[in-house]
Each structure stands twice: as C-alpha cells, then as structure tokens.
Design a protein around this motif. Structure first.
Motif, PDB file in Angstrom:
ATOM      1  N   GLU A   1      33.073  14.726  15.812  1.00  0.00           N
ATOM      2  CA  GLU A   1      33.156  13.422  16.481  1.00  0.00           C
ATOM      3  C   GLU A   1      33.455  12.358  15.442  1.00  0.00           C
TER       4      GLU A   1
ATOM      5  N   LEU B   1      33.266   8.661  14.153  1.00  0.00           N
ATOM      6  CA  LEU B   1      32.366   7.520  14.354  1.00  0.00           C
ATOM      7  C   LEU B   1      32.753   6.402  13.387  1.00  0.00           C
TER       8      LEU B   1
ATOM      9  N   ASN C   1      35.439   8.068  20.568  1.00  0.00           N
ATOM     10  CA  ASN C   1      34.835   7.196  21.589  1.00  0.00           C
ATOM     11  C   ASN C   1      35.858   6.207  22.137  1.00  0.00           C
TER      12      ASN C   1
ATOM     13  N   PRO D   1      26.888  12.471  10.156  1.00  0.00           N
ATOM     14  CA  PRO D   1      28.241  11.930  10.032  1.00  0.00           C
ATOM     15  C   PRO D   1      28.574  11.686   8.552  1.00  0.00           C
TER      16      PRO D   1
END
Ligand code: C2E
Length: 260
Positions: free
Chosen positions: A28, A30, A83, A229
């Motif tokens: 993901e 970020l 996102n 992360p």
C-alpha cells in the motif's frame, strides 16, 4: 502551513500486505509529508487539510502515478494499493485519469487496487457507484477501506462493486479481547466471500491477532507485524526491485501542484 509546501517534501512510503501463507502479495502506498521546519507531519493531520484546500486532488494523482510507475519496475508482480480521496470522486474524469496513469506506467490494470473510504460513498452514492463501475471496467481492484470504523455496513459490500474489504484497525485491535468483535469479523468475512470479495485486516500487530484473524476468515494481513510503511528502496526483498533512487519522484510533483 500549506502555503510553504515544497515540491520535494511529499514522498510515498509502502507497506506490505501478506497472504495467509505469509507471502507478500501487495504494497500500500502511503503519503508522507516531511515539512522543512516542522519535520514529519502525520497523514491523519495533513490529509484533512489537503482535502479542505482541494490540493489533495493533484497530490493524489501524483501519488497514483508515482506508485504505478514504481510498481511497474518491480521484479515481482505485486499488487499496488493507492488511496483515493473523496474529492477525486467530484471530478468526472477519475476513470480516465486512472487509465492514463496505467498506460503511462505500463502497469497491468489487475495489479492496481484503489482504496476508497466511506466519505467518497456517502456524498453522492449514485455518482460514486458509476465512477467505481467505470474503474472496474478498466480491470482495477477496488477496496473498501476502514470497514467497521465509521458507518459503513454490510449493505455497502453489495451496493458498490468492491473486490476487497479492509477491516479497520480498531476492529482488529478489539478482536483479541472481544468475542462480539470476532463474531462481526467472522460475519463480514463470510458475507464478503459469498459476494466474491477478499478480506484484508489492517493494523495487525501481534501473532495472536494474526491467528484470530486467519481463523475468522481474513485472506490478507497488513500491519506492523508484517512490516511498517517504509521508503521503497528499503523493501527490495519483497518487490524484487534493485533500484535505490530516493526522491526521484518528487520531480513530477511540481507541475501538478501548479495546476492545483
Ligand atoms: P489507511 O489507508 O487506513 O492506512 C493505514 C494506516 O495505518 C497508515 O497510517 C499506516 O501507517 C497505519 N498502520 C499500518 N499498520 C499499522 C499497525 O500495525 N498499527 C498501527 N497503529 N498503525 C498501522 P498513515 O500512513 O498515518 O495514514 C493514515 C491515513 O491517511 C490512511 O489510512 C489514509 O486514509 C490516509 N492516506 C495516507 N496516504 C494517502 C494518500 O496517498 N492519499 C489519500 N487520499 N489518503 C492517504
């Protein structure tokens, strides 16, 4: 604070997502903001400010392009999750933007997963559904983020064309001590699977949580237990990429900020 935003202060970090067998199958992206004077500012503080000012739209486009470009260089065909902001759903061209990003990066649509939160769905459900359907037609995955943290309920899984549901950190944190929470997770996982969606848990920090979540039916785990992360050049063991070029993407930010 925003007026002093410099082009190279925003970067992306990546957090691994693991399958039940422990293998890493995705990352993901970020956003991170390292302010010249104030140091690191948490996304929970700056994302709402970026949303209010509207600058989140060009920044999210930059993040999408940067993440897709990075992912296309990886030796492993990992999924890349990015996102989306609710503000992006106010733009009519979101699916076209995504299509353009995939084509420029040379990334297969099936490797991209867009994470959507409740805010994008409630303002105009009909508009959000249409946009999500256009995105699904491109072949990208759509994850409902933070399920269980707000007012999103089981009907959302049926009403919108999601491919994955991500259980909120708060649900995961309660799972170890709350039998009702475990029942909710079990029910959501069963429903999601019946509808053809996969289930991910966010914020997994302990082995005990991992065992419980797997027992309740989660397919994917994300959290400090799997990995925090990190800048992409620290994750080469997962991505199979040998590149180590800190800050290279910042050059793309400048023109986007000017248009925002
Ligand atoms: P999110 O998409 O739910 O991201 C997961 C958040 O949980 C991240 O916080 C991550 O650092 C944190 N996290 C992951 N594993 C653990 C864990 O095991 N324990 C704990 N305590 N926390 C964990 P972060 O990076 O602060 O991001 C917060 C939120 O900001 C994100 O929630 C997302 O909604 C938003 N955000 C971040 N980057 C972007 C972006 O590029 N675009 C948009 N629109 N929103 C973003």
């Amino acid at each position: 604070m925003l007026s002093t935003l410099e082009q190279d202060e925003i970067t992306l970090h990546y957090q691994p997502l693991a399958r039940r067998d422990g293998s890493v199958g995705g990352m993901e992206a970020l956003m991170r903001w390292h302010h010249r004077q104030r140091g690191s500012i948490s996304p929970e503080a700056f994302i709402p400010i970026f949303e209010d000012s509207g600058i989140i739209v060009p920044l999210s486009r930059w993040a999408l392009a940067e993440a897709a470009r990075d992912a296309a260089t990886w030796g492993q065909p990992l999924r890349i999750a990015v996102n989306l902001s609710a503000k992006q759903f106010e733009q009519d061209d979101l699916a076209k933007v995504v299509e353009g990003v995939l084509s420029t990066a040379g990334l297969a649509a099936g490797r991209l997963e867009l994470e959507v939160g409740e805010a994008a769905l409630v303002t105009s459900a009909r508009r959000a559904r249409r946009t999500l359907e256009q995105l699904r037609e491109l072949g990208v995955g759509i994850a409902l983020a933070d399920f269980g943290a707000g007012r999103t309920g089981p009907s959302y899984l049926r009403e919108f064309p999601f491919t994955k549901v991500k259980l909120a950190r708060t649900l995961v944190a309660d799972a170890a001590t709350s039998a009702p929470t475990r029942s909710i997770i079990h029910m959501v996982a069963a429903l999601a699977h019946a509808l053809g969606l996969s289930v991910a848990a966010e914020g997994v920090e302990t082995e005990h949580q991992r065992t419980l979540l797997e027992a309740e039916g989660c397919d994917w785990l994300q959290g400090y237990l799997i990995g925090r992360p990190r800048p992409i050049w620290e994750l080469g063991r997962f991505t199979g990429a040998s590149v180590a070029v800190p800050g290279v993407g910042a050059t793309m930010l400048s023109p986007l900020l000017r248009t925002g």
